[in-house]
Write a protein that holds these residues in place. Structure first.
Motif, PDB file in Angstrom:
ATOM      1  N   ARG A   1      42.008 -76.060  20.307  1.00 48.87           N
ATOM      2  CA  ARG A   1      40.879 -75.636  21.121  1.00 48.87           C
ATOM      3  C   ARG A   1      40.972 -74.145  21.476  1.00 48.87           C
ATOM      4  O   ARG A   1      39.957 -73.460  21.543  1.00 48.87           O
TER       5      ARG A   1
ATOM      6  N   ALA B   1      38.084 -78.275  28.943  1.00 53.19           N
ATOM      7  CA  ALA B   1      37.453 -76.991  28.637  1.00 53.19           C
ATOM      8  C   ALA B   1      37.452 -76.078  29.858  1.00 53.19           C
ATOM      9  O   ALA B   1      37.711 -74.861  29.746  1.00 53.19           O
TER      10      ALA B   1
ATOM     11  N   GLU C   1      36.810 -84.282  28.403  1.00 52.44           N
ATOM     12  CA  GLU C   1      36.656 -83.101  27.547  1.00 52.44           C
ATOM     13  C   GLU C   1      36.159 -81.898  28.344  1.00 52.44           C
ATOM     14  O   GLU C   1      36.642 -80.765  28.166  1.00 52.44           O
TER      15      GLU C   1
END
Length: 371
Positions: free
Chosen positions: A79, A353, A349
């Motif tokens: 990520r 983030a 999620e």
């Protein structure tokens, strides 16, 4: 896994099993005092922390082995790279034949195998194209090397929760939702490196293998994470994404083991989940060979397993982390294959983030990010 380790991971051990660990009460107390004293020295600034000058995200846990740190580290590094960062993963390199600071992968080429790097760094190098991987006992030295030599502008510290000599912008603590603290005791009477209250140092709790936890336990862990960090946890399951040959270079497809007789071979802290994965892929496990975590398979052990597989008309199946330790000639054995696992997020999620973006923002003024 030794008898003591098996008892470690039983939250409700029988009285006789508990008695076997009674001689370790004093050693546990000494370990608790030492861990608390060391933590207090860092908390009060009396032990210095090196600064990397770029964002550092640590992936760690409270208990030893088997929580799912490596899949979480892969997910986080991926990520960060997707955000345009030049990422380097820093690992201790447990079980390697060398102890000097070294580059396992420069992000373009893999330079060291599992013997010199350790199985987890070697696996990280394979699974993270474009991401550098370094290993050595002093993570601060690795950080300086990654930034100055490789141009890294974001670092992932693998198994770093207790390695506080390198400052970090985010601590992610991974807990196996199916069995997060074992019998609840500290080393050597139990599997925990710190009391569970240490989670309050973390910025995020990551619950792995949530599909193996009962509803009540999962609810309690969510409450623990929220209380400790002020935010809901990330939740994932260990999802098989491929079956590959022993060299890890050729995909056989997820259906390759359906209806197949297999011998499960592993060198894991807690191999039970691997058997569940094989069952989920439709394999018939006719035998299991479980070795200690990070075990280096001998020629004799491999010969024995392959003879047993031939006699049982079965395939030999390992985890990817185990197969990466095989010598090339052994890895090419056609009866060998490995299961590739990813941490598949099922919840959180957006939370992940948010905390990653916050960690990157701390160094926004000096970032060399391509993004």
């Amino acid at each position: 896994m030794s008898l003591v380790e098996r008892i470690w991971w039983r939250p409700h051990a029988a009285p006789g099993e508990t008695a076997l660990l009674a001689p370790l009460v004093l050693a546990e107390g000494l370990f608790r005092v030492g861990a608390a004293a060391r933590g207090a020295l860092y908390d009060r600034g009396l032990l210095a922390q090196a600064r990397a000058g770029v964002p550092v995200v640590s992936i760690g846990n409270v208990a030893v082995g088997g929580a799912g740190k490596t899949p979480a580290a892969i997910a986080v590094a991926s990520r960060l790279a997707a955000r345009g960062r030049r990422v380097a993963v820093l690992s201790r390199g447990y079980g390697a034949s060398r102890a000097d600071p070294r580059v396992v992968s420069d992000g373009v080429r893999t330079l060291l195998g599992a013997d010199e790097a350790g199985d987890e760094p070697a696996l990280l190098a394979r699974r993270l194209p474009g991401v550098a991987v370094l290993c050595g006992p002093r993570r601060a030295a690795l950080a300086a090397m990654a930034v100055a030599t490789l141009g890294a502008d974001a670092l992932v510290l693998d198994d770093g929760f207790q390695h506080r000599a390198l400052a970090r912008d985010l601590d992610v603590v991974v807990l196996d939702a199916a069995n997060p603290f074992g019998n609840g005791h500290l080393l050597p009477r139990g599997p925990n490196r710190e009391p569970r209250g240490a989670i309050r140092r973390a910025g995020l709790v990551w619950l792995s293998r949530v599909d193996g936890a009962d509803a009540a336990a999962l609810t309690a862990l969510r409450a623990l994470a929220l209380d400790a960090t002020g935010r809901a946890p990330v939740e994932s399951r260990h999802a098989p994404v491929d079956v590959v040959d022993g060299t890890l270079g050729r995909s056989l497809g997820l259906g390759a083991l359906r209806g197949e007789r297999v011998i499960a071979v592993s060198g894991l802290a807690r191999p039970g989940a691997f058997l569940g994965t094989l069952a989920g892929l439709g394999a018939e496990v006719v035998a299991e060979r479980a070795f200690p975590d990070h075990h280096r398979f001998t020629e004799r052990e491999l010969d024995d397993v392959l003879r047993a597989a031939e006699a049982a008309r079965a395939r030999v199946v390992m985890t990817e982390k185990d197969a990466v330790r095989l010598a090339p000639a052994r890895a090419a054995e056609p009866r060998l294959c490995a299961v590739r696992i990813d941490a598949e997020l099922v919840r959180g999620e957006a939370v992940l983030a948010e905390v990653l973006d916050a960690a990157l923002t701390v160094h926004a003024g000096s970032s060399r990010s391509a993004g």
